[in-house]
Motif scaffolding. Structure first.
Motif, mmCIF file in Angstrom:
data_model
loop_
_atom_site.group_PDB
_atom_site.id
_atom_site.type_symbol
_atom_site.label_atom_id
_atom_site.label_comp_id
_atom_site.label_asym_id
_atom_site.label_seq_id
_atom_site.Cartn_x
_atom_site.Cartn_y
_atom_site.Cartn_z
ATOM 1 N N ALA A 79 0.888 -1.287 -0.195
ATOM 2 C CA ALA A 79 0.457 -0.013 0.249
ATOM 3 C C ALA A 79 0.594 1.584 0.271
ATOM 4 N N CYS A 80 2.447 1.301 -0.231
ATOM 5 C CA CYS A 80 3.180 2.624 -0.196
ATOM 6 C C CYS A 80 2.214 3.804 -1.488
ATOM 7 N N GLN A 81 1.819 3.537 -2.107
ATOM 8 C CA GLN A 81 1.085 4.831 -3.149
ATOM 9 C C GLN A 81 0.637 5.140 -2.648
ATOM 10 N N TYR A 82 -0.877 4.532 -0.694
ATOM 11 C CA TYR A 82 -1.705 5.279 -0.220
ATOM 12 C C TYR A 82 -0.728 5.686 0.517
ATOM 13 N N ALA A 83 -1.902 7.377 1.248
ATOM 14 C CA ALA A 83 -1.683 8.153 2.330
ATOM 15 C C ALA A 83 -1.798 7.193 3.775
ATOM 16 N N TRP A 84 -1.508 7.688 4.650
ATOM 17 C CA TRP A 84 -1.461 6.855 6.108
ATOM 18 C C TRP A 84 -2.795 7.008 6.128
ATOM 19 N N LEU A 85 -4.014 8.309 6.220
ATOM 20 C CA LEU A 85 -4.774 8.870 6.410
ATOM 21 C C LEU A 85 -5.380 7.570 5.404
ATOM 22 N N ASP A 86 -5.238 6.987 4.194
ATOM 23 C CA ASP A 86 -6.405 5.587 3.502
ATOM 24 C C ASP A 86 -6.076 4.454 4.440
ATOM 25 N N VAL A 87 -4.323 4.417 4.749
ATOM 26 C CA VAL A 87 -4.057 3.190 5.524
ATOM 27 C C VAL A 87 -4.467 2.868 6.431
ATOM 28 N N GLU A 88 -4.298 3.436 7.171
ATOM 29 C CA GLU A 88 -4.454 3.514 8.367
ATOM 30 C C GLU A 88 -5.413 2.295 8.885
ATOM 31 N N PRO A 89 -6.942 2.382 9.247
ATOM 32 C CA PRO A 89 -7.881 1.078 9.343
ATOM 33 C C PRO A 89 -7.408 -0.015 8.557
ATOM 34 N N TYR A 90 -6.863 0.047 7.810
ATOM 35 C CA TYR A 90 -7.211 -1.017 6.449
ATOM 36 C C TYR A 90 -5.896 -2.064 7.515
ATOM 37 N N ALA A 91 -4.489 -1.249 7.995
ATOM 38 C CA ALA A 91 -3.731 -1.611 8.906
ATOM 39 C C ALA A 91 -4.112 -2.396 10.312
ATOM 40 N N GLU A 92 -4.661 -0.896 10.967
ATOM 41 C CA GLU A 92 -5.319 -2.095 12.235
ATOM 42 C C GLU A 92 -5.861 -3.106 12.187
ATOM 43 N N GLU A 93 -7.145 -2.991 11.503
ATOM 44 C CA GLU A 93 -7.602 -4.323 11.088
ATOM 45 C C GLU A 93 -6.461 -5.982 10.677
ATOM 46 N N SER A 129 1.628 -11.867 19.371
ATOM 47 C CA SER A 129 2.201 -11.119 19.993
ATOM 48 C C SER A 129 1.264 -10.227 21.280
ATOM 49 N N ALA A 130 1.871 -9.908 22.550
ATOM 50 C CA ALA A 130 0.749 -9.040 22.988
ATOM 51 C C ALA A 130 0.444 -7.579 22.699
ATOM 52 N N LEU A 131 1.469 -7.214 21.547
ATOM 53 C CA LEU A 131 1.152 -5.827 21.434
ATOM 54 C C LEU A 131 -0.220 -5.281 20.797
ATOM 55 N N THR A 132 -1.037 -4.216 21.326
ATOM 56 C CA THR A 132 -2.333 -4.285 20.585
ATOM 57 C C THR A 132 -2.007 -2.892 19.362
ATOM 58 N N TRP A 133 -3.236 -2.733 18.400
ATOM 59 C CA TRP A 133 -2.936 -1.178 17.565
ATOM 60 C C TRP A 133 -2.494 -0.165 18.623
ATOM 61 N N PRO A 134 -3.092 0.293 19.364
ATOM 62 C CA PRO A 134 -2.996 1.290 20.245
ATOM 63 C C PRO A 134 -1.864 1.362 20.578
ATOM 64 N N GLU A 135 -0.612 -0.021 21.033
ATOM 65 C CA GLU A 135 0.564 0.008 21.265
ATOM 66 C C GLU A 135 1.782 0.640 20.123
ATOM 67 N N ILE A 136 1.468 -0.281 18.500
ATOM 68 C CA ILE A 136 2.479 0.437 18.007
ATOM 69 C C ILE A 136 1.807 1.343 17.252
ATOM 70 N N ARG A 137 0.452 1.661 17.311
ATOM 71 C CA ARG A 137 0.384 2.427 16.056
ATOM 72 C C ARG A 137 1.141 4.448 15.856
ATOM 73 N N GLU A 138 1.523 4.460 16.870
ATOM 74 C CA GLU A 138 2.840 5.856 16.253
ATOM 75 C C GLU A 138 3.823 5.947 15.757
ATOM 76 N N PHE A 139 3.944 4.078 16.152
ATOM 77 C CA PHE A 139 5.541 3.630 15.515
ATOM 78 C C PHE A 139 5.059 3.798 13.868
ATOM 79 N N VAL A 140 4.169 3.098 13.626
ATOM 80 C CA VAL A 140 3.791 2.712 12.246
ATOM 81 C C VAL A 140 3.786 3.515 11.220
ATOM 82 N N ARG A 141 3.102 4.563 12.123
ATOM 83 C CA ARG A 141 3.034 6.077 11.741
ATOM 84 C C ARG A 141 3.475 6.546 11.542
#
Length: 73
Positions: free
Chosen positions: A34-48, A56-68
């Motif tokens: 998904a490199c051609q898309y903006a983060w705001l478009d990708v984020e919901p799909y990335a979370e899912e 792992s025990a990591l949840t989306w809120p814990e890794i969201r900022e790193f991924v962003r």
């Protein structure tokens, strides 16, 4: 055979490294598909996707900022 005694710190470090590797691999795969898309478009799909593939025990809120940051940076 001799077994080496492993400290709690070593176990925690090992777990942390495994979690970092999993998140980094996730970011690489996300960029491949998904490199051609903006983060705001990708984020919901990335979370899912993270919720479906993560073992792992990591949840989306814990890794969201790193991924962003990895996505934008």
């Amino acid at each position: 055979m001799r077994f080496r005694r492993v400290s709690t710190d070593e176990l925690l470090s090992h777990d942390l490294l495994q979690q970092c590797e999993q998140v980094a691999t996730f970011v690489q795969a996300l960029r491949r598909v998904a490199c051609q898309y903006a983060w705001l478009d990708v984020e919901p799909y990335a979370e899912e996707a993270w919720s479906q593939i993560s073992d792992s025990a990591l949840t989306w809120p814990e890794i969201r900022e790193f991924v962003r940051e990895a996505w934008i940076g």
